[in-house]
Design a protein around this motif. Structure first.
Motif, PDB file in Angstrom:
ATOM      1  N   LEU A  17       0.820  -1.208   0.000  1.00  0.00           N
ATOM      2  CA  LEU A  17       0.000   0.000   0.000  1.00  0.00           C
ATOM      3  C   LEU A  17       0.857   1.264   0.000  1.00  0.00           C
ATOM      4  CD1 LEU A  17      -2.912  -0.978   2.429  1.00  0.00           C
ATOM      5  CD2 LEU A  17      -2.938  -0.878  -0.075  1.00  0.00           C
ATOM      6  N   ILE A  18       1.945   1.254   0.765  1.00  0.00           N
ATOM      7  CA  ILE A  18       2.850   2.412   0.792  1.00  0.00           C
ATOM      8  C   ILE A  18       3.512   2.581  -0.567  1.00  0.00           C
ATOM      9  CG2 ILE A  18       4.984   3.335   1.776  1.00  0.00           C
ATOM     10  CD1 ILE A  18       4.239   2.071   4.423  1.00  0.00           C
ATOM     11  N   ARG A  19       3.935   1.476  -1.160  1.00  0.00           N
ATOM     12  CA  ARG A  19       4.578   1.528  -2.483  1.00  0.00           C
ATOM     13  C   ARG A  19       3.641   2.118  -3.530  1.00  0.00           C
ATOM     14  NH1 ARG A  19       5.876  -3.602  -2.928  1.00  0.00           N
ATOM     15  NH2 ARG A  19       4.438  -4.270  -4.577  1.00  0.00           N
ATOM     16  N   GLU A  20       2.410   1.655  -3.537  1.00  0.00           N
ATOM     17  CA  GLU A  20       1.445   2.156  -4.513  1.00  0.00           C
ATOM     18  C   GLU A  20       1.081   3.614  -4.256  1.00  0.00           C
ATOM     19  OE1 GLU A  20       0.415   0.385  -7.292  1.00  0.00           O
ATOM     20  OE2 GLU A  20       2.127  -0.740  -6.510  1.00  0.00           O
ATOM     21  N   ASN A  21       1.073   4.008  -2.982  1.00  0.00           N
ATOM     22  CA  ASN A  21       0.771   5.395  -2.633  1.00  0.00           C
ATOM     23  C   ASN A  21       1.862   6.333  -3.129  1.00  0.00           C
ATOM     24  OD1 ASN A  21       0.944   7.681  -0.144  1.00  0.00           O
ATOM     25  ND2 ASN A  21      -1.086   7.274  -0.976  1.00  0.00           N
ATOM     26  N   ILE A  22       3.114   5.897  -3.003  1.00  0.00           N
ATOM     27  CA  ILE A  22       4.243   6.695  -3.484  1.00  0.00           C
ATOM     28  C   ILE A  22       4.156   6.873  -4.991  1.00  0.00           C
ATOM     29  CG2 ILE A  22       6.755   6.713  -3.817  1.00  0.00           C
ATOM     30  CD1 ILE A  22       6.939   5.201  -1.125  1.00  0.00           C
ATOM     31  N   ILE A  23       3.868   5.781  -5.690  1.00  0.00           N
ATOM     32  CA  ILE A  23       3.744   5.839  -7.149  1.00  0.00           C
ATOM     33  C   ILE A  23       2.610   6.765  -7.560  1.00  0.00           C
ATOM     34  CG2 ILE A  23       3.173   4.479  -9.202  1.00  0.00           C
ATOM     35  CD1 ILE A  23       4.575   2.098  -7.777  1.00  0.00           C
ATOM     36  N   LYS A  24       1.501   6.674  -6.839  1.00  0.00           N
ATOM     37  CA  LYS A  24       0.352   7.531  -7.141  1.00  0.00           C
ATOM     38  C   LYS A  24       0.706   9.008  -6.960  1.00  0.00           C
ATOM     39  CE  LYS A  24      -4.501   8.312  -5.812  1.00  0.00           C
ATOM     40  NZ  LYS A  24      -5.597   7.877  -4.898  1.00  0.00           N
ATOM     41  N   LYS A  25       1.432   9.321  -5.895  1.00  0.00           N
ATOM     42  CA  LYS A  25       1.832  10.705  -5.640  1.00  0.00           C
ATOM     43  C   LYS A  25       2.790  11.213  -6.716  1.00  0.00           C
ATOM     44  CE  LYS A  25       1.194  10.744  -0.608  1.00  0.00           C
ATOM     45  NZ  LYS A  25       1.842  10.782   0.718  1.00  0.00           N
ATOM     46  N   ILE A  26       3.733  10.364  -7.117  1.00  0.00           N
ATOM     47  CA  ILE A  26       4.676  10.773  -8.162  1.00  0.00           C
ATOM     48  C   ILE A  26       3.946  11.021  -9.474  1.00  0.00           C
ATOM     49  CG2 ILE A  26       6.641  10.041  -9.574  1.00  0.00           C
ATOM     50  CD1 ILE A  26       7.696   8.526  -7.149  1.00  0.00           C
ATOM     51  N   ASN A  27       3.003  10.163  -9.790  1.00  0.00           N
ATOM     52  CA  ASN A  27       2.236  10.317 -11.025  1.00  0.00           C
ATOM     53  C   ASN A  27       1.397  11.590 -11.040  1.00  0.00           C
ATOM     54  OD1 ASN A  27       3.260   7.934 -12.061  1.00  0.00           O
ATOM     55  ND2 ASN A  27       1.508   6.693 -11.423  1.00  0.00           N
ATOM     56  N   SER A  28       1.070  12.095  -9.839  1.00  0.00           N
ATOM     57  CA  SER A  28       0.258  13.316  -9.752  1.00  0.00           C
ATOM     58  C   SER A  28       1.089  14.577  -9.977  1.00  0.00           C
ATOM     59  CB  SER A  28      -0.425  13.403  -8.382  1.00  0.00           C
ATOM     60  OG  SER A  28       0.511  13.696  -7.352  1.00  0.00           O
ATOM     61  N   LEU A  29       2.403  14.436  -9.959  1.00  0.00           N
ATOM     62  CA  LEU A  29       3.290  15.587 -10.112  1.00  0.00           C
ATOM     63  C   LEU A  29       3.592  15.841 -11.588  1.00  0.00           C
ATOM     64  CD1 LEU A  29       5.823  14.702  -7.265  1.00  0.00           C
ATOM     65  CD2 LEU A  29       3.867  16.256  -7.135  1.00  0.00           C
TER      66      LEU A  29
END
Length: 255
Positions: free
Chosen positions: A17-29
Motif C-alpha cells: 500500500l505504501i509503495r502504490e501510494n508513493i507511485i500515485k503521488k509521483i504520477n500526480s506531479l
C-alpha cells in the motif's frame, strides 16, 4: 524548443500500500518521470535495476531479504550514476543517514508529503538534466513554481554545473525568463547574486585541490573549477582570499 527528457524510476518498498501510494503521488506531479519497475526488497530490486537501468530509485530503509542500507551500498558500487532516495521513519532516521556514505541523494521521512516528494524529485531531475547536457535545459516546468522554489532549483543547477562555463542568460532563455529576473529572485532568497554563489563554489573547490593535490598545476586547478584563463583564475582567487593560488598552497601546505 527542446524535447523534454523522460527519466525512468523504480520504487522498492516491502509494504504494497505504501509503495502504490508513493507511485500515485509521483504520477500526480508534473515531472518527466516514468515508472519502469517496483520491488518489495533489495534483492529483487537489484535484479530489476540490472534489467531496467533506471535513472532514479526510491527505496525503503527496512525490508526483508536485503534492507535499504545494503541495497544502496551495492547500488552505489555497481551503478553509481543512479540517483537513490531513502525512505525512513523517525525511529530509523539515524540509520538512514548512514546511507549517505553510499551516494544517497536524499532521504524522506514517512509519512511522505506530496510537497517534500515534489521538492526532492525536482532537484534530482535537475541533476539528471545537468548530466545529460552541457547546458542543461530544465525539464521541470518552472512556471508552476513559487519564486522561492525557482531560487532553490537555480541553486541546484549552479551547484551541479559550477565547474563548467555557465551562462545565466542562456539558462534564463531556456526557462523563459530574463537573466535580471532570475538574479533578483535568487538574491532575494539566497542573499547573494548567482555570480557570487558560483565564485564561492569555485574558490572553495580550488582550495581543496590546491591543498590535497600539491603536484597539480595551478592552471589545471583553474580549469577544473571552471576557469580556462589561468590569469583570470589567479586574479579572482586573490580577490576572494587575499592570496594568489600559489601563495595559498604554500601557506596551507601540510607536512
Amino acid at each position: 524548443m527542446h524535447t523534454v527528457r523522460t527519466y525512468k524510476y523504480m520504487v522498492v518498498e516491502d509494504e504494497y500500500l505504501i509503495r502504490e501510494n508513493i507511485i500515485k503521488k509521483i504520477n500526480s506531479l508534473n515531472l518527466p518521470l516514468e515508472l519502469v519497475g517496483e520491488a518489495s526488497n533489495g534483492k529483487d530490486g537489484l535484479a530489476l535495476v540490472e534489467a531496467l537501468q533506471p535513472h532514479l530509485l526510491i527505496t525503503d530503509i527496512k525490508m526483508p531479504q536485503m534492507d535499504g542500507l545494503e541495497f544502496t551500498k551495492q547500488l552505489h558500487t555497481t551503478y553509481p550514476y543512479i540517483k537513490a532516495v531513502i525512505l525512513s521513519g523517525y525511529n530509523d532516521f539515524t540509520f538512514a543517514q548512514q546511507a549517505l556514505r553510499f551516494g544517497v541523494k536524499d532521504f524522506l521521512l514517512k509519512p511522505i508529503s506530496v510537497e517534500n516528494l515534489n521538492t526532492c524529485l525536482q532537484k534530482l531531475v535537475i541533476m539528471l538534466d545537468s548530466e545529460y547536457s552541457h547546458t542543461a535545459a530544465l525539464s521541470v516546468d518552472v512556471h508552476t513554481l513559487s519564486k522561492e522554489e525557482i531560487s532553490n532549483l537555480i541553486e541546484v543547477y549552479l551547484h551541479e554545473n559550477f565547474k563548467k562555463e555557465i551562462s545565466l542568460s542562456e539558462l534564463a532563455h531556456k526557462l523563459g525568463f530574463t537573466s535580471d529576473y532570475l538574479s533578483r529572485v535568487f538574491k532575494k532568497y539566497k542573499q547573494e547574486s548567482p555570480i557570487k554563489y558560483i565564485t564561492k563554489l569555485r574558490i572553495n573547490e580550488a582550495k581543496q585541490l590546491l591543498i590535497n593535490y600539491p603536484d597539480l598545476d595551478i592552471k589545471k586547478v583553474g580549469e577544473l573549477v571552471g576557469y580556462n584563463d589561468a590569469f583570470y583564475f589567479s586574479r579572482v582567487f586573490k580577490t576572494n582570499t587575499n592570496l594568489y593560488p600559489s601563495e595559498y598552497r604554500i601557506k596551507n601546505h601540510k607536512l
